[in-house]
Design a protein around this motif. Structure first.
Motif, PDB file in Angstrom:
ATOM      1  N   ALA A  93      73.406 -49.255  38.555  1.00 14.80           N
ATOM      2  CA  ALA A  93      71.961 -49.189  38.785  1.00 14.80           C
ATOM      3  C   ALA A  93      71.190 -48.799  37.525  1.00 14.80           C
ATOM      4  O   ALA A  93      70.060 -49.250  37.337  1.00 14.80           O
ATOM      5  CB  ALA A  93      71.656 -48.193  39.900  1.00 14.80           C
ATOM      6  N   LEU A  94      71.791 -48.001  36.676  1.00  9.94           N
ATOM      7  CA  LEU A  94      71.057 -47.447  35.544  1.00  9.94           C
ATOM      8  C   LEU A  94      71.486 -48.001  34.196  1.00  9.94           C
ATOM      9  O   LEU A  94      70.907 -47.655  33.178  1.00  9.94           O
ATOM     10  CB  LEU A  94      71.201 -45.921  35.532  1.00  9.94           C
ATOM     11  N   LEU A  95      72.504 -48.825  34.170  1.00 14.27           N
ATOM     12  CA  LEU A  95      72.994 -49.410  32.930  1.00 14.27           C
ATOM     13  C   LEU A  95      73.371 -48.351  31.899  1.00 14.27           C
ATOM     14  O   LEU A  95      73.125 -48.501  30.714  1.00 14.27           O
ATOM     15  CB  LEU A  95      71.964 -50.386  32.345  1.00 14.27           C
ATOM     16  N   LEU A  96      73.935 -47.263  32.389  1.00 15.47           N
ATOM     17  CA  LEU A  96      74.471 -46.229  31.510  1.00 15.47           C
ATOM     18  C   LEU A  96      75.984 -46.286  31.567  1.00 15.47           C
ATOM     19  O   LEU A  96      76.552 -46.805  32.523  1.00 15.47           O
ATOM     20  CB  LEU A  96      74.009 -44.836  31.967  1.00 15.47           C
ATOM     21  N   SER A  97      76.632 -45.719  30.574  1.00 14.52           N
ATOM     22  CA  SER A  97      78.090 -45.661  30.599  1.00 14.52           C
ATOM     23  C   SER A  97      78.533 -44.626  31.629  1.00 14.52           C
ATOM     24  O   SER A  97      77.768 -43.727  32.002  1.00 14.52           O
ATOM     25  CB  SER A  97      78.630 -45.272  29.221  1.00 14.52           C
ATOM     26  N   SER A  98      79.783 -44.731  32.068  1.00 12.45           N
ATOM     27  CA  SER A  98      80.283 -43.749  33.033  1.00 12.45           C
ATOM     28  C   SER A  98      80.300 -42.353  32.413  1.00 12.45           C
ATOM     29  O   SER A  98      80.003 -41.367  33.088  1.00 12.45           O
ATOM     30  CB  SER A  98      81.671 -44.142  33.549  1.00 12.45           C
ATOM     31  N   GLY A  99      80.599 -42.261  31.120  1.00 15.56           N
ATOM     32  CA  GLY A  99      80.562 -40.965  30.444  1.00 15.56           C
ATOM     33  C   GLY A  99      79.152 -40.408  30.381  1.00 15.56           C
ATOM     34  O   GLY A  99      78.935 -39.208  30.559  1.00 15.56           O
ATOM     35  N   GLY A 100      78.174 -41.285  30.134  1.00 21.42           N
ATOM     36  CA  GLY A 100      76.772 -40.860  30.093  1.00 21.42           C
ATOM     37  C   GLY A 100      76.315 -40.351  31.445  1.00 21.42           C
ATOM     38  O   GLY A 100      75.641 -39.321  31.538  1.00 21.42           O
ATOM     39  N   ILE A 101      76.672 -41.074  32.519  1.00 24.58           N
ATOM     40  CA  ILE A 101      76.310 -40.642  33.881  1.00 24.58           C
ATOM     41  C   ILE A 101      76.962 -39.302  34.181  1.00 24.58           C
ATOM     42  O   ILE A 101      76.326 -38.401  34.726  1.00 24.58           O
ATOM     43  CB  ILE A 101      76.737 -41.693  34.927  1.00 24.58           C
ATOM     44  N   SER A 102      78.227 -39.164  33.817  1.00 29.26           N
ATOM     45  CA  SER A 102      78.951 -37.924  34.088  1.00 29.26           C
ATOM     46  C   SER A 102      78.273 -36.736  33.417  1.00 29.26           C
ATOM     47  O   SER A 102      78.105 -35.667  34.032  1.00 29.26           O
ATOM     48  CB  SER A 102      80.395 -38.054  33.614  1.00 29.26           C
ATOM     49  N   ASN A 103      77.851 -36.895  32.165  1.00 34.41           N
ATOM     50  CA  ASN A 103      77.167 -35.804  31.463  1.00 34.41           C
ATOM     51  C   ASN A 103      75.855 -35.439  32.141  1.00 34.41           C
ATOM     52  O   ASN A 103      75.523 -34.259  32.294  1.00 34.41           O
ATOM     53  CB  ASN A 103      76.907 -36.186  29.998  1.00 34.41           C
ATOM     54  N   VAL A 104      75.087 -36.448  32.533  1.00 31.35           N
ATOM     55  CA  VAL A 104      73.797 -36.197  33.189  1.00 31.35           C
ATOM     56  C   VAL A 104      74.031 -35.509  34.531  1.00 31.35           C
ATOM     57  O   VAL A 104      73.353 -34.542  34.876  1.00 31.35           O
ATOM     58  CB  VAL A 104      73.002 -37.506  33.360  1.00 31.35           C
ATOM     59  N   VAL A 105      74.999 -36.001  35.294  1.00 32.96           N
ATOM     60  CA  VAL A 105      75.298 -35.412  36.601  1.00 32.96           C
ATOM     61  C   VAL A 105      75.755 -33.968  36.429  1.00 32.96           C
ATOM     62  O   VAL A 105      75.348 -33.087  37.197  1.00 32.96           O
ATOM     63  CB  VAL A 105      76.335 -36.263  37.365  1.00 32.96           C
ATOM     64  N   ASN A 106      76.583 -33.696  35.423  1.00 31.05           N
ATOM     65  CA  ASN A 106      77.022 -32.318  35.172  1.00 31.05           C
ATOM     66  C   ASN A 106      75.818 -31.406  34.926  1.00 31.05           C
ATOM     67  O   ASN A 106      75.748 -30.290  35.455  1.00 31.05           O
ATOM     68  CB  ASN A 106      77.960 -32.252  33.972  1.00 31.05           C
ATOM     69  N   HIS A 107      74.876 -31.888  34.131  1.00 31.82           N
ATOM     70  CA  HIS A 107      73.700 -31.074  33.828  1.00 31.82           C
ATOM     71  C   HIS A 107      72.851 -30.861  35.081  1.00 31.82           C
ATOM     72  O   HIS A 107      72.397 -29.744  35.354  1.00 31.82           O
ATOM     73  CB  HIS A 107      72.876 -31.744  32.723  1.00 31.82           C
ATOM     74  N   LEU A 108      72.638 -31.927  35.865  1.00 28.53           N
ATOM     75  CA  LEU A 108      71.853 -31.800  37.098  1.00 28.53           C
ATOM     76  C   LEU A 108      72.559 -30.901  38.116  1.00 28.53           C
ATOM     77  O   LEU A 108      71.908 -30.132  38.820  1.00 28.53           O
ATOM     78  CB  LEU A 108      71.585 -33.181  37.698  1.00 28.53           C
ATOM     79  N   ALA A 109      73.886 -30.982  38.186  1.00 29.47           N
ATOM     80  CA  ALA A 109      74.653 -30.119  39.100  1.00 29.47           C
ATOM     81  C   ALA A 109      74.516 -28.657  38.674  1.00 29.47           C
ATOM     82  O   ALA A 109      74.366 -27.768  39.522  1.00 29.47           O
ATOM     83  CB  ALA A 109      76.117 -30.543  39.132  1.00 29.47           C
TER      84      ALA A 109
END
Length: 192
Positions: A93-109
């Motif tokens: 959906a966001l055209l980000l890498s899986s590593g990029g999503i993981s970092n963002v999700v970690n920060h939001l969590a």
């Protein structure tokens, strides 16, 4: 080959010159054969995209969000209740890498805005879900984003905005573009 000259610029009257008019005027003088019927449209779309991006970037710091965090929160909110997606769905959906999503999700969590939970369909995979605070933050962010974008169009009439949206739909803005054709130079021409 025909050379494109926007009617407003060549008519000598009309709206005051803007950066796109200046750019077209410079190319008309320097290299007129590069102007196409799509030149003005593409430059104006680029200019508008920049203004909308700047408007979004201007409101997100008030909410303590980066663009990537905003994108993840609104993708989850847009998914509808229970406001969750698999990480690979966020990547698509966001055209980000899986590593990029993981970092963002970690920060939001870490901020209590999302949770990782087991997938109800497959115990081996996880889902990313908005918390109550995440839902509230996503909704505030979407509203601030919409207000900022509306301000960009404040001087345009609703009729003009509607006409522009319909025209852009007609010319295909927003559809998946065809892959660009490779540039051909004299050194790379095929010998057929």
């Amino acid at each position: 080959m025909s050379i494109y000259y926007p009617a407003e610029v060549t008519a000598g009257s009309g709206p005051r010159p803007d950066p796109v008019d200046a750019l077209l005027s410079a190319w008309r003088t320097e290299l007129p054969d590069v102007l196409r019927p799509t030149t003005e449209l593409s430059k104006r779309i680029t200019q508008l995209a920049g203004a909308l991006d700047a408007a979004t970037r201007g409101v997100l710091p008030e909410l303590g969000l980066t663009i990537a965090e905003f994108d993840v929160l609104v993708a989850l909110r847009r998914a509808g209740e229970p406001y969750r997606l698999k990480p690979n769905e966020l990547v698509r959906a966001l055209l980000l890498s899986s590593g990029g999503i993981s970092n963002v999700v970690n920060h939001l969590a870490g901020r209590g805005l999302v949770l990782r939970e087991p997938s109800p369909d497959d115990g081996r995979s996880t889902m990313i879900r908005l918390t109550r605070d995440g839902v509230r933050t996503a909704e505030r962010a979407v509203r601030a984003h919409a207000d900022a974008h509306e301000a960009v169009f404040a001087e345009a009439s609703p009729t003009a905005v509607d006409a522009a949206a319909r025209a852009l739909r007609e010319v295909g803005v927003g559809r998946s573009p065809a892959p660009p054709r490779p540039l051909r130079t004299g050194r790379h021409r095929s010998r057929s």
